[in-house]
Design an enzyme around this catalytic site. Structure first.
Site, PDB file in Angstrom:
ATOM      1  N   HIS A  37     -54.199  17.017   2.443  1.00 37.59           N
ATOM      2  CA  HIS A  37     -53.723  15.663   2.700  1.00 37.59           C
ATOM      3  C   HIS A  37     -54.819  14.847   3.391  1.00 37.59           C
ATOM      4  O   HIS A  37     -55.101  13.703   3.018  1.00 37.59           O
ATOM      5  CB  HIS A  37     -52.481  15.688   3.604  1.00 37.59           C
ATOM      6  CG  HIS A  37     -51.200  15.984   2.894  1.00 37.59           C
ATOM      7  ND1 HIS A  37     -50.932  17.193   2.321  1.00 37.59           N
ATOM      8  CD2 HIS A  37     -50.102  15.208   2.680  1.00 37.59           C
ATOM      9  CE1 HIS A  37     -49.725  17.171   1.777  1.00 37.59           C
ATOM     10  NE2 HIS A  37     -49.192  15.963   1.984  1.00 37.59           N
TER      11      HIS A  37
ATOM     12  N   HIS B 148       1.726   3.004  -3.343  1.00 35.34           N
ATOM     13  CA  HIS B 148       0.744   3.749  -4.126  1.00 35.34           C
ATOM     14  C   HIS B 148       1.155   5.205  -4.291  1.00 35.34           C
ATOM     15  O   HIS B 148       1.199   5.742  -5.389  1.00 35.34           O
ATOM     16  CB  HIS B 148      -0.635   3.673  -3.473  1.00 35.34           C
ATOM     17  CG  HIS B 148      -1.424   2.476  -3.890  1.00 35.34           C
ATOM     18  ND1 HIS B 148      -1.879   2.288  -5.170  1.00 35.34           N
ATOM     19  CD2 HIS B 148      -1.853   1.389  -3.181  1.00 35.34           C
ATOM     20  CE1 HIS B 148      -2.549   1.153  -5.245  1.00 35.34           C
ATOM     21  NE2 HIS B 148      -2.535   0.583  -4.052  1.00 35.34           N
TER      22      HIS B 148
ATOM     23  N   ASP C  70      -7.053  -6.810  -4.327  1.00 34.19           N
ATOM     24  CA  ASP C  70      -6.943  -5.741  -5.315  1.00 34.19           C
ATOM     25  C   ASP C  70      -7.257  -6.230  -6.722  1.00 34.19           C
ATOM     26  O   ASP C  70      -7.753  -5.468  -7.556  1.00 34.19           O
ATOM     27  CB  ASP C  70      -5.527  -5.157  -5.308  1.00 34.19           C
ATOM     28  CG  ASP C  70      -5.337  -4.083  -4.251  1.00 34.19           C
ATOM     29  OD1 ASP C  70      -6.343  -3.641  -3.682  1.00 34.19           O
ATOM     30  OD2 ASP C  70      -4.177  -3.703  -3.998  1.00 34.19           O
TER      31      ASP C  70
ATOM     32  N   HIS D  93      -8.223  -1.343   4.232  1.00 34.60           N
ATOM     33  CA  HIS D  93      -7.849  -2.760   4.183  1.00 34.60           C
ATOM     34  C   HIS D  93      -7.354  -3.187   5.562  1.00 34.60           C
ATOM     35  O   HIS D  93      -6.482  -2.533   6.133  1.00 34.60           O
ATOM     36  CB  HIS D  93      -6.705  -3.003   3.188  1.00 34.60           C
ATOM     37  CG  HIS D  93      -6.957  -2.461   1.810  1.00 34.60           C
ATOM     38  ND1 HIS D  93      -6.397  -1.271   1.372  1.00 34.60           N
ATOM     39  CD2 HIS D  93      -7.690  -2.942   0.785  1.00 34.60           C
ATOM     40  CE1 HIS D  93      -6.779  -1.051   0.121  1.00 34.60           C
ATOM     41  NE2 HIS D  93      -7.557  -2.050  -0.261  1.00 34.60           N
TER      42      HIS D  93
ATOM     43  N   GLN E 114       0.826  -1.210   0.000  1.00 32.18           N
ATOM     44  CA  GLN E 114       0.000   0.000   0.000  1.00 32.18           C
ATOM     45  C   GLN E 114       0.857   1.256   0.000  1.00 32.18           C
ATOM     46  O   GLN E 114       0.507   2.261  -0.616  1.00 32.18           O
ATOM     47  CB  GLN E 114      -0.935   0.011   1.201  1.00 32.18           C
ATOM     48  CG  GLN E 114      -1.993  -1.069   1.136  1.00 32.18           C
ATOM     49  CD  GLN E 114      -2.775  -1.029  -0.157  1.00 32.18           C
ATOM     50  OE1 GLN E 114      -3.502  -0.075  -0.437  1.00 32.18           O
ATOM     51  NE2 GLN E 114      -2.646  -2.065  -0.966  1.00 32.18           N
TER      52      GLN E 114
END
Length: 430
Positions: free
Chosen positions: A420, A262, A361, A328, A259
């Site tokens: 109504h 990234h 992923d 995650h 991760q």
């Protein structure tokens, strides 16, 4: 990586500081995005072409230069090596199988007086999926966004993807072919989001936009929400690993890297119950970082927002995880099914030492579009249900109108809404 200990008197303060991420809108980005969206809404294709040429370095003369059909997508698929074709097809099939199980069905039931009530499920007519095309290519994002829409029964799936310098990525386009995308526009940024939201002469207006992007894409999605639906405004990628010391340290180290690579603001956190094991993972990271092509990004990510946390036991580790509410969560422990019962907040839970987050992923089956920045406290992964709508069904019988009409009349008069009340009273026999 920062080192935290739950027994420290300042632990909660340190944890909050670690998780802090500026999610407020950037006024300058918002101003630019507002101008782009307004311009695309006003000038349509002309503005879309101009922004694409300016920001992506392309030389499109007409909108036709930016459109790819299913024939183009099939050609891209056929240019790939057989092993890549097979991998895409298997991944798509697994994602489709999982999302078939999420499909909602219509239902009705009948009261004792013959009144029929229920819920009708219908797919969205047309959706737009945004696929990043800057620093890296993401065929997995195509599959994860398009396949649930396909399963839901969406008739048209329009994909937008930037192609810097006009370079088109065959794997991304092939993924669109495999996942059933209808048409692709090679545009990106805020201008692509605006085109999907408002429609242009060539880009059809969609009902919902999904998919990740940079700060400009996120700001544009936030701006057009209400005109169209959106999936979420995603923050940086996150992983939290809870380890009991039984998983090889190298495996955990690489999971954290997966991760961190990234981008520089991604977050990787490890919670362990043994300091020697945390030290072992740190040593593995120090050794393995030498082999990483994206070493600079990983080191920046871990230095900026990474941490190792020493907890007194797994119960405490799970409580910390619930507070963090990660995108995650890896439960790299013995008996992960039992510990998963203690997790209330996580985008996806990866159970057991053999379940690396990277499998989720790409090809495990569940969606990888997940809530970030602690939003797993109140939101869920992208799924088939995001591309379906619910309509309430109400068919009141003559007998039912006598009972319900009196109740509605009383409540309507209580709200001073005479029409109504009378609307219900007109159907009463006495």
């Amino acid at each position: 990586m920062k080192k935290l200990n739950t027994q420290s008197p300042d632990f909660q303060i340190e944890l909050k500081a670690l998780l802090a991420f500026e999610t407020a809108q950037n006024p300058e980005i918002d101003r630019i995005v507002a101008d782009i969206c307004a311009d695309v809404q006003k000038r349509g294709d002309v503005a879309l072409i101009e922004y694409t040429n300016r920001f992506d370095g392309t030389s499109a003369q007409t909108i036709a230069d930016l459109i790819l059909t299913q024939n183009d997508l099939q050609a891209a698929f056929e240019r790939l090596q057989p092993e890549i074709q097979t991998a895409l097809k298997i991944a798509a099939a697994r994602v489709e199988s999982y999302h078939q199980r999420q499909k909602m069905e219509s239902w009705t039931y009948e009261d004792e007086d013959g009144t029929r009530l229920g819920q009708q499920i219908t797919p969205l007519d047309r959706v737009g999926i945004y696929v990043p095309g800057g620093k890296a290519a993401y065929p997995s994002s195509v599959i994860m966004n398009a396949m649930p829409a396909h399963v839901a029964g969406v008739k048209e799936i329009i994909m937008v993807v930037p192609t810097p310098k006009g370079e088109r990525n065959d794997i991304v386009l092939a993924a669109a072919f495999v996942a059933g995308v209808t048409k692709v526009f090679t545009v990106g940024g805020a201008q692509a989001v605006a085109a999907l939201a408002y429609g242009t002469e060539s880009v059809p207006q969609v009902d919902k936009i999904t998919g990740p992007g940079n700060a400009f894409v996120a700001a544009a999605k936030r701006r057009v929400f209400g005109v169209v639906g959106i999936d979420m405004v995603a923050g940086p990628s996150e992983i939290l690993v809870i380890a009991d010391g039984t998983t090889p340290a190298d495996w955990v180290a690489m999971d954290l890297f997966s991760q961190a690579e990234h981008d520089e603001i991604a977050q990787a956190i490890l919670i362990g119950t043994s300091q020697p094991y945390l030290d072992e993972v740190q040593a593995a990271m120090n050794r393995l970082i030498e082999t990483m092509p994206r070493r600079d990004i990983i080191e920046a990510s871990l230095g900026n927002r990474g941490a190792m946390i020493l907890a007194k036991d797994l119960d405490e580790a799970c409580e910390i995880a619930n507070y963090i509410s990660p995108e995650h969560l890896e439960l790299s422990v013995e008996n992960p099914q039992e510990w998963a019962k203690k997790i209330r907040h996580a985008g996806a839970i990866f159970m057991g030492r053999y379940t690396s987050e990277s499998l989720g992923d790409y090809c495990a089956g569940p969606n990888h579009v997940l809530p970030t920045s602690r939003t797993a406290r109140f939101s869920s992964p992208l799924g088939t249900y995001d591309f379906q709508k619910r309509s309430s069904l109400i068919q009141v019988s003559e007998q039912g109108a006598q009972k319900l009409g009196k109740i509605a009349s009383v409540l309507a008069h209580g709200e001073s809404l005479t029409a109504h009340a009378r609307s219900a009273e007109f159907r009463l026999k006495d």
